[in-house]
Structures are given as C-alpha cells and as structure tokens.
Scaffold this motif. Structure first.
Motif, PDB file in Angstrom:
ATOM      1  N   CYS A   1       0.833  -1.191   0.000  1.00  0.00           N
ATOM      2  CA  CYS A   1       0.000   0.000   0.000  1.00  0.00           C
ATOM      3  C   CYS A   1       0.878   1.255   0.000  1.00  0.00           C
ATOM      4  O   CYS A   1       0.642   2.200  -0.764  1.00  0.00           O
ATOM      5  CB  CYS A   1      -0.908  -0.033   1.226  1.00  0.00           C
ATOM      6  SG  CYS A   1      -1.542   1.546   1.745  1.00  0.00           S
ATOM      7  N   LEU A   2       1.897   1.271   0.846  1.00  0.00           N
ATOM      8  CA  LEU A   2       2.791   2.430   0.937  1.00  0.00           C
ATOM      9  C   LEU A   2       3.570   2.635  -0.355  1.00  0.00           C
ATOM     10  O   LEU A   2       3.705   3.761  -0.844  1.00  0.00           O
ATOM     11  CB  LEU A   2       3.758   2.263   2.117  1.00  0.00           C
ATOM     12  CG  LEU A   2       3.146   2.386   3.515  1.00  0.00           C
ATOM     13  CD1 LEU A   2       4.127   1.907   4.573  1.00  0.00           C
ATOM     14  CD2 LEU A   2       2.712   3.810   3.796  1.00  0.00           C
ATOM     15  N   LYS A   3       4.077   1.532  -0.902  1.00  0.00           N
ATOM     16  CA  LYS A   3       4.832   1.633  -2.158  1.00  0.00           C
ATOM     17  C   LYS A   3       3.956   2.168  -3.279  1.00  0.00           C
ATOM     18  O   LYS A   3       4.379   3.012  -4.053  1.00  0.00           O
ATOM     19  CB  LYS A   3       5.415   0.267  -2.541  1.00  0.00           C
ATOM     20  CG  LYS A   3       6.601  -0.142  -1.694  1.00  0.00           C
ATOM     21  CD  LYS A   3       7.061  -1.547  -2.043  1.00  0.00           C
ATOM     22  CE  LYS A   3       8.120  -2.033  -1.073  1.00  0.00           C
ATOM     23  NZ  LYS A   3       8.403  -3.467  -1.224  1.00  0.00           N
ATOM     24  N   SER A   4       2.718   1.670  -3.352  1.00  0.00           N
ATOM     25  CA  SER A   4       1.824   2.136  -4.426  1.00  0.00           C
ATOM     26  C   SER A   4       1.436   3.606  -4.229  1.00  0.00           C
ATOM     27  O   SER A   4       1.082   4.294  -5.178  1.00  0.00           O
ATOM     28  CB  SER A   4       0.578   1.252  -4.529  1.00  0.00           C
ATOM     29  OG  SER A   4      -0.213   1.403  -3.368  1.00  0.00           O
ATOM     30  N   ALA A   5       1.515   4.083  -2.987  1.00  0.00           N
ATOM     31  CA  ALA A   5       1.226   5.498  -2.718  1.00  0.00           C
ATOM     32  C   ALA A   5       2.471   6.357  -2.922  1.00  0.00           C
ATOM     33  O   ALA A   5       2.435   7.576  -2.700  1.00  0.00           O
ATOM     34  CB  ALA A   5       0.696   5.660  -1.300  1.00  0.00           C
ATOM     35  N   GLY A   6       3.588   5.726  -3.317  1.00  0.00           N
ATOM     36  CA  GLY A   6       4.798   6.476  -3.624  1.00  0.00           C
ATOM     37  C   GLY A   6       5.802   6.584  -2.494  1.00  0.00           C
ATOM     38  O   GLY A   6       6.810   7.278  -2.613  1.00  0.00           O
ATOM     39  N   TYR A   7       5.553   5.892  -1.374  1.00  0.00           N
ATOM     40  CA  TYR A   7       6.491   5.952  -0.252  1.00  0.00           C
ATOM     41  C   TYR A   7       7.619   4.944  -0.454  1.00  0.00           C
ATOM     42  O   TYR A   7       7.452   3.939  -1.127  1.00  0.00           O
ATOM     43  CB  TYR A   7       5.776   5.655   1.074  1.00  0.00           C
ATOM     44  CG  TYR A   7       4.800   6.722   1.473  1.00  0.00           C
ATOM     45  CD1 TYR A   7       5.234   7.916   2.039  1.00  0.00           C
ATOM     46  CD2 TYR A   7       3.439   6.545   1.278  1.00  0.00           C
ATOM     47  CE1 TYR A   7       4.334   8.902   2.406  1.00  0.00           C
ATOM     48  CE2 TYR A   7       2.525   7.535   1.631  1.00  0.00           C
ATOM     49  CZ  TYR A   7       2.981   8.709   2.192  1.00  0.00           C
ATOM     50  OH  TYR A   7       2.097   9.682   2.541  1.00  0.00           O
ATOM     51  N   THR A   8       8.751   5.208   0.158  1.00  0.00           N
ATOM     52  CA  THR A   8       9.894   4.307   0.125  1.00  0.00           C
ATOM     53  C   THR A   8       9.965   3.603   1.467  1.00  0.00           C
ATOM     54  O   THR A   8       9.941   4.248   2.512  1.00  0.00           O
ATOM     55  CB  THR A   8      11.205   5.113  -0.078  1.00  0.00           C
ATOM     56  OG1 THR A   8      11.080   5.879  -1.271  1.00  0.00           O
ATOM     57  CG2 THR A   8      12.404   4.196  -0.176  1.00  0.00           C
ATOM     58  N   ILE A   9      10.034   2.285   1.450  1.00  0.00           N
ATOM     59  CA  ILE A   9      10.157   1.510   2.689  1.00  0.00           C
ATOM     60  C   ILE A   9      11.644   1.224   2.878  1.00  0.00           C
ATOM     61  O   ILE A   9      12.239   0.485   2.100  1.00  0.00           O
ATOM     62  CB  ILE A   9       9.377   0.174   2.622  1.00  0.00           C
ATOM     63  CG1 ILE A   9       7.948   0.370   2.118  1.00  0.00           C
ATOM     64  CG2 ILE A   9       9.407  -0.536   3.976  1.00  0.00           C
ATOM     65  CD1 ILE A   9       7.086   1.244   2.972  1.00  0.00           C
ATOM     66  N   VAL A  10      12.241   1.816   3.922  1.00  0.00           N
ATOM     67  CA  VAL A  10      13.670   1.594   4.149  1.00  0.00           C
ATOM     68  C   VAL A  10      13.919   0.384   5.047  1.00  0.00           C
ATOM     69  O   VAL A  10      14.988  -0.205   5.019  1.00  0.00           O
ATOM     70  CB  VAL A  10      14.376   2.836   4.744  1.00  0.00           C
ATOM     71  CG1 VAL A  10      14.435   3.946   3.717  1.00  0.00           C
ATOM     72  CG2 VAL A  10      13.721   3.311   6.020  1.00  0.00           C
ATOM     73  N   ALA A  11      12.894   0.005   5.842  1.00  0.00           N
ATOM     74  CA  ALA A  11      13.038  -1.172   6.702  1.00  0.00           C
ATOM     75  C   ALA A  11      11.665  -1.637   7.158  1.00  0.00           C
ATOM     76  O   ALA A  11      10.745  -0.845   7.316  1.00  0.00           O
ATOM     77  CB  ALA A  11      13.897  -0.849   7.913  1.00  0.00           C
ATOM     78  N   GLN A  12      11.574  -2.936   7.347  1.00  0.00           N
ATOM     79  CA  GLN A  12      10.359  -3.538   7.905  1.00  0.00           C
ATOM     80  C   GLN A  12      10.811  -4.475   9.014  1.00  0.00           C
ATOM     81  O   GLN A  12      11.549  -5.427   8.771  1.00  0.00           O
ATOM     82  CB  GLN A  12       9.614  -4.314   6.820  1.00  0.00           C
ATOM     83  CG  GLN A  12       8.370  -4.998   7.342  1.00  0.00           C
ATOM     84  CD  GLN A  12       7.803  -5.990   6.332  1.00  0.00           C
ATOM     85  OE1 GLN A  12       7.977  -5.840   5.138  1.00  0.00           O
ATOM     86  NE2 GLN A  12       7.158  -7.018   6.844  1.00  0.00           N
TER      87      GLN A  12
END
Length: 195
Positions: free
Chosen positions: A24-35
């Motif tokens: 969801c975050l990626k599709s909204a344009g956010y970058t995930i640096v860690a999970q």
C-alpha cells in the motif's frame, strides 16, 4: 522541483498485514527503508536506516514499545505514527509522552496511512520548533543570570552603580569581540579566584 516522498520504517508484528501495508505504501509512492516485526532494538534500527517516519502497527503495544520510543525520541528524534486498537486515554497519553506524533486508535488501512504520516511529520516539526524555542529561551535566561551576577560582583568589588557596571561589561565585550555572557563568565571566574 520533484517532491520526494518520506522514507518509512514499518514496525508490524503481523507478517501478512505488514506485507499488505508495504504494498500500500509503495503504491502510494512511499519508500520503505526497513520492515521489522518488533520494537526491540528500535534505536539501533532508526540510527541504521534513518527513516523520515516510523510507522508502528502492533496488535498489543506494551510498556516495552513505549520505552523504546522514549529512547528514540531522546537519542534520535523521529516522527512516529502509531496505529493501535488501544483506545484508553491513559495509554494514548503515555504514547504521546514517549514520542508518538500521530496516534490512530484504529487499525491501519490504505485510506488512513498517508494522512497519519503527514500528521506525524507536521506534529513532529511543530514540536521540534517548540522545543528549540524553549531551549533558546532557557539559554537566554541563564545568560542573563550570569551577566547580572557579574554586574553585581563589579558593583560590590569596584563600588560601581548598575549602569556603570553594565557599561564596563559592554565595553569589555566589544573590545575583546566577545559576547557579554562570555565576559561575564570570565569576570565571575576572576573574582572567584581572588579568594
């Protein structure tokens, strides 16, 4: 000028939900640096990945997570958005005291993520400005006390009135290209060393 989206660190103890949130975050344009799946070692993770926002979605957040957040808030202040089913006023208050910038007392959903991130970043920025302003005011008060103390010592030792003591401090500061506070500290040390 391109608008760079914030880098997100997701803390989620549910692997399946974490995957959906990341998508969801990626599709909204956010970058995930860690999970990560728990707040254990959170300060280390924040310092390692330097996220713009920490997004927390944990089923049952406890005192340990609040302690981890308080450490992060003290050592590496970062905006934090927390989603939790805990809706007690006491827990929310403790979460905010620990450094949570935006608290959503409902589960995470696609619609709520972006606003929560924006709120967390805005609240965090506002709080940091307030903290800097308070620190500056406290420093100014401390400086003023030092100057007043030095003036008092000059008045007592040299039998001067307050205006003349102030003029001497100002003149010394100007001639040595220093602040009145720095000169006041030197005078206090000088008078103390006389004893």
């Amino acid at each position: 000028m391109t608008n760079i989206s914030p880098a997100i660190m997701l803390v989620d103890d549910n692997q399946e939900r974490a995957h959906l949130v990341c998508e969801c975050l990626k599709s909204a344009g956010y970058t995930i640096v860690a999970q990560i799946s728990s707040a254990e070692g959170l300060l280390f993770q924040v310092e390692k990945y330097r996220p713009d926002v920490v997004l927390i979605d944990i089923e049952s957040p406890d005192r340990d997570i609040l302690e981890s957040l308080a450490i992060v808030n003290r050592e590496a202040p970062t905006p934090v958005a927390m989603f939790s089913s805990h809706n007690s006023a006491d827990f929310i208050s403790r979460a905010v005291e620990s450094g949570v910038s935006a608290y959503m007392a409902e589960g995470i959903t696609t619609e709520r993520v972006a606003p929560a991130i924006e709120i967390a970043m805005a609240q965090f920025k506002s709080f940091q400005l307030l903290r800097q302003s308070l620190e500056k005011t406290q420093q100014q008060l401390s400086d003023r006390k030092t100057i007043e103390r030095a003036k008092g010592l000059l008045m007592a030792k040299k039998k001067l009135n307050e205006e003349d003591a102030h003029k001497i401090l100002r003149k010394l500061a100007m001639s040595s290209n220093a602040t009145m506070h720095a000169i006041a500290e030197q005078l206090i040390q000088y008078f103390q060393s006389e004893h």
